[in-house]
Write a protein that holds these residues in place. Sequence first.
Motif, mmCIF file in Angstrom:
data_model
loop_
_atom_site.group_PDB
_atom_site.id
_atom_site.type_symbol
_atom_site.label_atom_id
_atom_site.label_comp_id
_atom_site.label_asym_id
_atom_site.label_seq_id
_atom_site.Cartn_x
_atom_site.Cartn_y
_atom_site.Cartn_z
ATOM 1 N N ASN A 159 -22.713 6.642 -14.740
ATOM 2 C CA ASN A 159 -23.569 5.773 -13.936
ATOM 3 C C ASN A 159 -22.601 4.997 -13.069
ATOM 4 O O ASN A 159 -21.890 4.119 -13.554
ATOM 5 C CB ASN A 159 -24.396 4.831 -14.815
ATOM 6 C CG ASN A 159 -25.319 3.940 -13.996
ATOM 7 O OD1 ASN A 159 -25.046 3.650 -12.842
ATOM 8 N ND2 ASN A 159 -26.390 3.499 -14.610
ATOM 9 N N ILE A 182 -26.556 7.929 -10.763
ATOM 10 C CA ILE A 182 -26.170 8.774 -11.892
ATOM 11 C C ILE A 182 -25.425 9.960 -11.303
ATOM 12 O O ILE A 182 -25.920 10.635 -10.398
ATOM 13 C CB ILE A 182 -27.410 9.243 -12.693
ATOM 14 C CG1 ILE A 182 -28.202 8.042 -13.207
ATOM 15 C CG2 ILE A 182 -26.991 10.172 -13.821
ATOM 16 C CD1 ILE A 182 -27.432 7.098 -14.096
ATOM 17 N N CYS A 212 -21.113 7.570 -19.223
ATOM 18 C CA CYS A 212 -22.270 7.573 -20.127
ATOM 19 C C CYS A 212 -22.011 8.507 -21.303
ATOM 20 O O CYS A 212 -22.244 8.135 -22.453
ATOM 21 C CB CYS A 212 -23.526 8.023 -19.386
ATOM 22 S SG CYS A 212 -24.004 6.942 -18.031
ATOM 23 N N LEU A 248 -28.206 6.147 -20.036
ATOM 24 C CA LEU A 248 -27.807 6.197 -18.632
ATOM 25 C C LEU A 248 -27.549 4.811 -18.041
ATOM 26 O O LEU A 248 -27.090 4.700 -16.911
ATOM 27 C CB LEU A 248 -28.887 6.907 -17.799
ATOM 28 C CG LEU A 248 -29.107 8.377 -18.109
ATOM 29 C CD1 LEU A 248 -30.323 8.901 -17.354
ATOM 30 C CD2 LEU A 248 -27.874 9.204 -17.785
#
Length: 114
Positions: free
Chosen positions: A71, A3, A76, A95
């Motif tokens: 991600n 992330i 996202c 996510l």
Amino acid sequence: MVIKVFIASSSGFLGIKKKQQEVLGFLQVNKIDFEECDIAVNEENKKYMRENVPENCRPTTGNPLPPQIFNNDRYCGDFEAFFDARENNAVYAFLGLTAPPGSKEAEALAKQNA
């Protein structure tokens, strides 16, 4: 999966700082691995963020503002999308991650699939 949260460490806007802190704090508390990508000190981060936010998610004028969340290379969303996902117990789906067992999100998915 990594992330990536694009932030601006030297933003003069209190609203942006608060939004960034809220996203980063949530990820830390929930032990979600993430990488901070500071657009204020790294021109490549700024360029990447600006070029990879989809057209339909860009502001009508100006450039996308941090925080922007990815991600890996999949976009996202921005803070508003993150906030909506959090309010709906759907952050892991937002996510692109699997919700951990026992989380509200995992329980909601189990009920849906039952």
